[in-house]
Write a protein that holds these residues in place. Structure first.
Motif, PDB file in Angstrom:
ATOM      1  N   UNK A  62      39.694  44.014  48.243  1.00  0.00           N
ATOM      2  CA  UNK A  62      40.715  43.209  48.909  1.00  0.00           C
ATOM      3  C   UNK A  62      42.124  43.760  48.713  1.00  0.00           C
ATOM      4  N   UNK A  63      42.231  44.965  48.175  1.00  0.00           N
ATOM      5  CA  UNK A  63      43.538  45.593  48.007  1.00  0.00           C
ATOM      6  C   UNK A  63      44.297  45.124  46.782  1.00  0.00           C
ATOM      7  N   UNK A  64      43.552  44.668  45.765  1.00  0.00           N
ATOM      8  CA  UNK A  64      44.190  44.175  44.548  1.00  0.00           C
ATOM      9  C   UNK A  64      43.420  44.645  43.313  1.00  0.00           C
ATOM     10  N   UNK A  65      44.043  44.440  42.172  1.00  0.00           N
ATOM     11  CA  UNK A  65      43.448  44.862  40.907  1.00  0.00           C
ATOM     12  C   UNK A  65      43.614  43.728  39.899  1.00  0.00           C
ATOM     13  N   UNK A  66      42.522  43.339  39.248  1.00  0.00           N
ATOM     14  CA  UNK A  66      42.581  42.332  38.188  1.00  0.00           C
ATOM     15  C   UNK A  66      43.008  43.028  36.906  1.00  0.00           C
ATOM     16  N   UNK A  67      44.040  42.512  36.276  1.00  0.00           N
ATOM     17  CA  UNK A  67      44.552  43.093  35.038  1.00  0.00           C
ATOM     18  C   UNK A  67      44.367  42.070  33.924  1.00  0.00           C
ATOM     19  N   UNK A  68      43.644  42.444  32.888  1.00  0.00           N
ATOM     20  CA  UNK A  68      43.474  41.575  31.730  1.00  0.00           C
ATOM     21  C   UNK A  68      44.604  41.863  30.765  1.00  0.00           C
ATOM     22  N   UNK A  69      45.444  40.863  30.524  1.00  0.00           N
ATOM     23  CA  UNK A  69      46.596  41.011  29.638  1.00  0.00           C
ATOM     24  C   UNK A  69      46.179  40.908  28.175  1.00  0.00           C
ATOM     25  N   UNK A  70      45.117  40.161  27.907  1.00  0.00           N
ATOM     26  CA  UNK A  70      44.662  39.943  26.538  1.00  0.00           C
ATOM     27  C   UNK A  70      43.807  38.694  26.477  1.00  0.00           C
ATOM     28  N   UNK A  71      43.546  38.244  25.259  1.00  0.00           N
ATOM     29  CA  UNK A  71      42.731  37.049  25.044  1.00  0.00           C
ATOM     30  C   UNK A  71      43.370  36.173  23.968  1.00  0.00           C
ATOM     31  N   UNK A  72      44.512  35.561  24.287  1.00  0.00           N
ATOM     32  CA  UNK A  72      45.192  34.719  23.295  1.00  0.00           C
ATOM     33  C   UNK A  72      44.500  33.380  23.115  1.00  0.00           C
ATOM     34  N   UNK A  73      44.895  32.681  22.083  1.00  0.00           N
ATOM     35  CA  UNK A  73      44.468  31.311  21.888  1.00  0.00           C
ATOM     36  C   UNK A  73      45.565  30.422  22.460  1.00  0.00           C
ATOM     37  N   UNK A  82      41.976  27.229  22.124  1.00  0.00           N
ATOM     38  CA  UNK A  82      40.812  27.929  22.655  1.00  0.00           C
ATOM     39  C   UNK A  82      41.223  29.340  23.061  1.00  0.00           C
ATOM     40  N   UNK A  83      40.341  30.310  22.822  1.00  0.00           N
ATOM     41  CA  UNK A  83      40.601  31.678  23.257  1.00  0.00           C
ATOM     42  C   UNK A  83      40.307  31.768  24.747  1.00  0.00           C
ATOM     43  N   UNK A  84      41.215  32.436  25.486  1.00  0.00           N
ATOM     44  CA  UNK A  84      41.103  32.529  26.944  1.00  0.00           C
ATOM     45  C   UNK A  84      41.299  33.967  27.396  1.00  0.00           C
ATOM     46  N   UNK A  85      40.843  34.256  28.603  1.00  0.00           N
ATOM     47  CA  UNK A  85      41.124  35.533  29.253  1.00  0.00           C
ATOM     48  C   UNK A  85      42.449  35.370  29.987  1.00  0.00           C
ATOM     49  N   UNK A  86      43.436  36.147  29.633  1.00  0.00           N
ATOM     50  CA  UNK A  86      44.766  36.106  30.242  1.00  0.00           C
ATOM     51  C   UNK A  86      44.797  37.180  31.321  1.00  0.00           C
ATOM     52  N   UNK A  87      44.818  36.762  32.595  1.00  0.00           N
ATOM     53  CA  UNK A  87      44.734  37.724  33.693  1.00  0.00           C
ATOM     54  C   UNK A  87      45.919  37.613  34.641  1.00  0.00           C
ATOM     55  N   UNK A  88      46.174  38.703  35.324  1.00  0.00           N
ATOM     56  CA  UNK A  88      47.144  38.788  36.415  1.00  0.00           C
ATOM     57  C   UNK A  88      46.475  39.571  37.533  1.00  0.00           C
ATOM     58  N   UNK A  89      47.054  39.531  38.722  1.00  0.00           N
ATOM     59  CA  UNK A  89      46.530  40.283  39.854  1.00  0.00           C
ATOM     60  C   UNK A  89      47.633  41.184  40.369  1.00  0.00           C
ATOM     61  N   UNK A  90      47.330  42.461  40.458  1.00  0.00           N
ATOM     62  CA  UNK A  90      48.290  43.463  40.916  1.00  0.00           C
ATOM     63  C   UNK A  90      47.877  43.959  42.301  1.00  0.00           C
TER      64      UNK A  90
END
Length: 187
Positions: A62-73, A82-90
């Motif tokens: 779809x012309x984008x990239x999922x970027x995982x920033x980290x897994x903070x609580x 709770x620990x989570x997947x911290x994501x952004x879309x580029x």
């Protein structure tokens, strides 16, 4: 070259391929290694690693990239972290991405989903001390004030990302558009 000699040469090359493939892999930088280490336990839950891979492939198409920033609580309730997947879309291809998300799109830039409002525990504690009687009201008002500043395009993009992740077995964390966890499994 004789036929038996070609077979020996081919067999020798085939034996080297695993080594060549391993050596030619793109090395991860230190930040990527740290994120992989921090997220290992969360990614190993259920089919999370596979789900994230499928989301990455879908977004790439779809012309984008999922970027995982980290897994903070993050705080997910009173007295609960709770620990989570911290994501952004580029954006990698703004023309293709425009068919799926809204707002200004430029290659190499993030899809506009608004700012991340992650209150530090000390800040939240100070609000609770000042307004002990109305602490729940104060936290809810803070969340509502942050929601009022969000444009319709940002809301659309957040809902789109939540839908993409939910389709792959990941659920959003309330009040954190960028945070996802494996959906609860049914027994």
């Amino acid at each position: 070259m004789t036929l038996p000699m070609r077979g020996v040469l081919l067999a020798g090359l085939m034996a080297c391929l695993p080594v060549l493939a391993k050596d030619s892999a793109i090395p991860m930088d230190e930040e990527e290694k740290q994120i992989a280490t921090d997220c290992a336990a969360l990614l190993d839950q259920a089919n999370t690693r596979r789900a994230m891979h499928v989301v990455r492939v879908q977004l790439q198409a779809q012309g984008m990239k999922l970027v995982t920033q980290g897994c903070p609580f993050v705080r997910t309730g009173v007295g609960n972290m709770q620990q989570v997947l911290d994501v952004r879309v580029q954006v990698t291809d703004s023309d293709a991405a425009a068919q799926f998300v809204r707002g200004p799109l430029a290659d190499g830039e993030e899809v506009d989903m608004g700012a991340v409002h992650l209150g530090m525990p000390g800040q939240v504690h100070q609000v609770h001390q000042v307004h002990e009687v109305h602490e729940v009201d104060q936290v809810q008002e803070l969340g509502a004030a942050q929601q009022e500043e969000v444009s319709p395009d940002v809301l659309f993009n957040r809902q789109w990302l939540a839908g993409v992740m939910k389709a792959r077995g990941l659920q959003t964390v309330q009040d954190h558009w960028w945070a996802f966890v494996p959906a609860a499994t049914r027994n």
